[in-house]
Design a protein around this motif. Structure first.
Motif, PDB file in Angstrom:
ATOM      1  N   LEU A   1       0.715  -1.203  -0.107  1.00 60.39           N
ATOM      2  CA  LEU A   1      -0.054  -0.056   0.000  1.00 60.39           C
ATOM      3  C   LEU A   1       0.948   1.249  -0.121  1.00 60.39           C
ATOM      4  CD1 LEU A   1      -2.830  -1.078   2.563  1.00 60.39           C
ATOM      5  CD2 LEU A   1      -2.836  -0.977   0.045  1.00 60.39           C
ATOM      6  N   SER A   2       1.884   1.283   0.733  1.00 59.48           N
ATOM      7  CA  SER A   2       2.804   2.463   0.539  1.00 59.48           C
ATOM      8  C   SER A   2       3.683   2.702  -0.481  1.00 59.48           C
ATOM      9  CB  SER A   2       3.984   2.189   1.756  1.00 59.48           C
ATOM     10  OG  SER A   2       3.726   1.962   2.924  1.00 59.48           O
ATOM     11  N   VAL A   3       3.874   1.588  -1.488  1.00 64.08           N
ATOM     12  CA  VAL A   3       4.224   1.705  -2.668  1.00 64.08           C
ATOM     13  C   VAL A   3       3.284   2.293  -3.632  1.00 64.08           C
ATOM     14  CG1 VAL A   3       5.108   0.214  -4.689  1.00 64.08           C
ATOM     15  CG2 VAL A   3       6.244  -0.335  -2.564  1.00 64.08           C
ATOM     16  N   LEU A   4       2.134   1.697  -3.463  1.00 67.13           N
ATOM     17  CA  LEU A   4       0.793   2.103  -4.306  1.00 67.13           C
ATOM     18  C   LEU A   4       0.721   3.636  -4.087  1.00 67.13           C
ATOM     19  CD1 LEU A   4      -1.589   1.665  -6.006  1.00 67.13           C
ATOM     20  CD2 LEU A   4      -2.733   1.235  -4.152  1.00 67.13           C
ATOM     21  N   VAL A   5       0.981   4.105  -2.764  1.00 66.39           N
ATOM     22  CA  VAL A   5       0.373   5.805  -2.337  1.00 66.39           C
ATOM     23  C   VAL A   5       1.510   6.499  -2.926  1.00 66.39           C
ATOM     24  CG1 VAL A   5       0.067   7.317  -0.363  1.00 66.39           C
ATOM     25  CG2 VAL A   5      -0.856   4.822  -0.483  1.00 66.39           C
TER      26      VAL A   5
ATOM     27  N   PRO B   1       3.368  11.516   4.624  1.00 68.75           N
ATOM     28  CA  PRO B   1       3.537  10.716   5.868  1.00 68.75           C
ATOM     29  C   PRO B   1       2.284  10.492   6.552  1.00 68.75           C
ATOM     30  CG  PRO B   1       4.879  12.768   5.707  1.00 68.75           C
ATOM     31  CD  PRO B   1       4.018  12.653   4.581  1.00 68.75           C
ATOM     32  N   CYS B   2       1.238  11.497   6.391  1.00 62.87           N
ATOM     33  CA  CYS B   2      -0.169  11.176   7.122  1.00 62.87           C
ATOM     34  C   CYS B   2      -0.993  10.068   6.606  1.00 62.87           C
ATOM     35  CB  CYS B   2      -0.777  12.443   7.148  1.00 62.87           C
ATOM     36  SG  CYS B   2      -0.475  13.850   7.907  1.00 62.87           S
ATOM     37  N   LEU B   3      -0.706   9.784   5.163  1.00 65.58           N
ATOM     38  CA  LEU B   3      -1.270   8.635   4.307  1.00 65.58           C
ATOM     39  C   LEU B   3      -0.591   7.467   4.911  1.00 65.58           C
ATOM     40  CD1 LEU B   3      -1.720  10.266   0.894  1.00 65.58           C
ATOM     41  CD2 LEU B   3      -3.449   9.845   2.432  1.00 65.58           C
ATOM     42  N   LEU B   4       0.597   7.586   4.864  1.00 60.73           N
ATOM     43  CA  LEU B   4       1.495   6.251   5.311  1.00 60.73           C
ATOM     44  C   LEU B   4       1.040   5.808   6.600  1.00 60.73           C
ATOM     45  CD1 LEU B   4       5.061   6.911   3.867  1.00 60.73           C
ATOM     46  CD2 LEU B   4       3.029   5.460   2.948  1.00 60.73           C
ATOM     47  N   LEU B   5       0.915   6.623   7.631  1.00 53.61           N
ATOM     48  CA  LEU B   5       0.566   6.518   9.133  1.00 53.61           C
ATOM     49  C   LEU B   5      -0.897   5.800   9.101  1.00 53.61           C
ATOM     50  CD1 LEU B   5       1.119   6.624  12.195  1.00 53.61           C
ATOM     51  CD2 LEU B   5       0.319   8.873  12.059  1.00 53.61           C
ATOM     52  N   LEU B   6      -1.759   6.510   8.228  1.00 53.75           N
ATOM     53  CA  LEU B   6      -3.188   6.007   8.347  1.00 53.75           C
ATOM     54  C   LEU B   6      -3.235   4.681   7.632  1.00 53.75           C
ATOM     55  CD1 LEU B   6      -5.975   6.817   8.569  1.00 53.75           C
ATOM     56  CD2 LEU B   6      -6.136   7.574   6.259  1.00 53.75           C
ATOM     57  N   VAL B   7      -2.294   4.378   6.680  1.00 49.82           N
ATOM     58  CA  VAL B   7      -2.235   2.954   6.050  1.00 49.82           C
ATOM     59  C   VAL B   7      -1.895   1.956   7.364  1.00 49.82           C
ATOM     60  CG1 VAL B   7      -1.195   1.486   4.416  1.00 49.82           C
ATOM     61  CG2 VAL B   7      -1.777   3.731   3.910  1.00 49.82           C
ATOM     62  N   GLY B   8      -0.906   2.398   8.011  1.00 51.76           N
ATOM     63  CA  GLY B   8      -0.483   1.480   9.002  1.00 51.76           C
ATOM     64  C   GLY B   8      -1.321   1.261  10.244  1.00 51.76           C
ATOM     65  N   VAL B   9      -1.986   2.490  10.614  1.00 56.27           N
ATOM     66  CA  VAL B   9      -3.167   2.372  11.339  1.00 56.27           C
ATOM     67  C   VAL B   9      -4.060   1.263  11.000  1.00 56.27           C
ATOM     68  CG1 VAL B   9      -4.893   3.691  12.755  1.00 56.27           C
ATOM     69  CG2 VAL B   9      -2.524   4.524  12.525  1.00 56.27           C
ATOM     70  N   ILE B  10      -4.490   1.417   9.901  1.00 62.35           N
ATOM     71  CA  ILE B  10      -5.771   0.703   9.232  1.00 62.35           C
ATOM     72  C   ILE B  10      -5.390  -0.782   9.467  1.00 62.35           C
ATOM     73  CG2 ILE B  10      -6.913   0.118   7.081  1.00 62.35           C
ATOM     74  CD1 ILE B  10      -7.118   3.307   6.541  1.00 62.35           C
ATOM     75  N   ILE B  11      -4.031  -1.145   8.884  1.00 62.80           N
ATOM     76  CA  ILE B  11      -3.672  -2.312   8.940  1.00 62.80           C
ATOM     77  C   ILE B  11      -3.558  -3.002  10.194  1.00 62.80           C
ATOM     78  CG2 ILE B  11      -1.590  -3.912   8.280  1.00 62.80           C
ATOM     79  CD1 ILE B  11      -0.941  -2.114   6.000  1.00 62.80           C
ATOM     80  N   GLN B  12      -2.994  -2.128  11.279  1.00 59.11           N
ATOM     81  CA  GLN B  12      -2.960  -2.626  12.623  1.00 59.11           C
ATOM     82  C   GLN B  12      -4.447  -2.894  13.140  1.00 59.11           C
ATOM     83  OE1 GLN B  12      -0.349  -3.306  14.184  1.00 59.11           O
ATOM     84  NE2 GLN B  12      -0.990  -3.620  16.163  1.00 59.11           N
ATOM     85  N   ALA B  13      -5.354  -2.122  12.926  1.00 57.08           N
ATOM     86  CA  ALA B  13      -6.687  -2.184  13.419  1.00 57.08           C
ATOM     87  C   ALA B  13      -7.496  -3.342  12.712  1.00 57.08           C
ATOM     88  CB  ALA B  13      -7.630  -1.133  12.976  1.00 57.08           C
TER      89      ALA B  13
END
Length: 442
Positions: free
Chosen positions: A12-16, A148-160
């Motif tokens: 997802l990070s590579v995609l973003v 960075p906010c998008l990457l952080l949001l991706v990480g939070v969504i995956i964690q959740a």
């Protein structure tokens, strides 16, 4: 990369990041095209209002204007010295093109007037490039700040998204080994339902296997009681006959083996009964009274081994449990302590109430338990490294089964105040009733 969570995050990070880069390139290209069209439109306007009116050899730049905004009008073939259009061939075809002069780039519009003169109108591309850079920065800076906010949001969504798996694993780890209840499927993500269904089917098969084993052990022990009883009677009859002296040791060994076999069968039956959890709980059963009865009954055995068995502390402690089960639990603990305590040793027994629990503790002078065996010594048929003593390896398993049936626990730990010795502690939830009689025995 074996982690699904890491693969999702990287993907997802590579995609973003790739989307942002593509959008930036597309924005740059679009901005360059629009700036070029705007500059070409300016050149056409100059051609319409200045050149067609007959103006040539002009440099439309105010003294206060930036150099990149210069517009130069020259007749090709008669270009003034030092003009940016010097060196442009006179036969340059009509139209718009980009030419270079001294490291600078100019956008050139060539027109043929009605009088036959060919006029070139040029403007530096620096202004156009500046507009492109400004547009690109206005587009990319917010994206770069948002990345960075998008990457952080991706990480939070995956964690959740993976949190239910972590919660499920924690619940399974917290279960006792004999808890084979199926996992609830309510409120679980649809993607986890096949996984939970597979675990529940596995738990069901394991439960059936455990139940079959328990029934087999109980049935086998029950069926063997009759022939063992018959062997005991026959051995006693043999002892009453006049036998040669050399046969007496063999008869004694035979009787000892039969007694051990009978004890093993009784232990197997007790283990099966307590593992099934069918013993009826009685409100307000006195743990201290049960301990007194068992200690009194085992004093003769302790005296034979010159072992000092007694209470160092005894207080009122009531539990909700079957009285017979409590006595079996205490007897097995003290029997284990007597078997491993050397001649002349000491066994201290404590019974007291603490923080809503009734506590029974036995401390002996035996060799203790090896560190690599203490975690599994409560399992059936595990006797530890000290196998020179008689035993079936089931006594401590019965203790654990009785304690867990009552909602309690068993903890075995080597003594820390002496080089050797074992402390066995049983904690059972206390009943609500309380009594006031207590004593501390030195």
């Amino acid at each position: 990369m074996r982690s699904v969570r890491a693969r999702l995050f990287v993907g997802l990070s590579v995609l973003v990041v790739g989307t942002n880069i593509g959008f930036g390139l597309l924005s740059y290209r679009r901005a360059a095209e629009e700036a070029t069209e705007l500059q070409d439109a300016v050149l056409h306007q100059v051609d319409r209002f200045a050149v067609q009116a007959g103006g040539t050899g002009l440099d439309l730049t105010d003294a206060q204007d930036e150099p990149e905004f210069r517009v130069v009008i020259e007749v090709l073939g008669a270009v003034r010295p030092g003009s940016p259009l010097a060196g442009v061939p006179g036969d340059t075809p009509d139209g718009i093109s980009t030419v270079g002069k001294g490291g600078a780039r100019w956008r050139l519009l060539v027109r043929t007037r009605p009088d036959g003169k060919r006029v070139g109108i040029a403007q530096s591309t620096a202004s156009r490039d500046e507009r492109v850079r400004d547009t690109l920065l206005q587009t990319l800076v917010p994206l770069l700040l948002l990345l960075p906010c998008l990457l952080l949001l991706v990480g939070v969504i995956i964690q959740a998204s993976f949190r239910p798996l972590s919660v499920l694993a924690g619940r399974l780890d917290a279960r006792p080994p004999d808890d084979l209840r199926t996992l609830p499927a309510e409120g679980v993500a649809v993607e986890l339902l096949p996984f939970i269904d597979a675990i529940n089917r596995l738990l069901g098969r394991v439960g059936e296997m455990v139940e079959h084993r328990r029934r087999f052990v109980a049935d086998a022990a029950h069926e063997l009681r009759t022939p063992v009883t018959a062997l005991t009677v026959q051995a006693e009859n043999l002892s009453r006959l006049g036998m040669p002296a050399e046969a007496l040791p063999r008869l004694a060994a035979l009787q000892g083996g039969i007694r051990r076999l009978g004890h093993l069968l009784e232990q197997l039956l007790s283990l099966a009964r307590y593992e099934e959890g069918t013993a009826a709980a009685t409100a307000g059963t006195s743990l201290d009274a049960a301990a007194r009865d068992v200690v009194a009954a085992m004093i003769p055995v302790a005296d034979e081994r010159s072992t000092d068995l007694g209470f160092s502390r005894i207080e009122p402690a009531d539990v909700r449990a079957d009285p017979t089960s409590l006595r079996v639990m205490i007897r097995n603990l003290l029997d284990n302590a007597l078997r491993h305590t050397p001649v002349g040793g000491r066994i201290d027994v404590e019974v007291y109430a603490e923080a809503g629990f009734a506590v029974f503790r036995a401390t002996d002078d035996g060799p203790g338990i090896a560190a690599d065996e203490i975690d599994r010594i409560l399992d059936p048929f595990v006797r530890g490294g000290h196998v020179e003593t008689e035993g079936t390896g089931l006594g401590l398993s019965i203790v654990r089964s009785v304690a867990e049936t009552c909602g309690g626990s068993v903890v075995l730990a080597n003594r820390t105040d002496r080089p050797h010795g074992l402390v066995a502690t049983v904690r059972i939830p206390a009943a609500s009733e309380a009594r006031s009689d207590s004593a501390v025995i030195p």
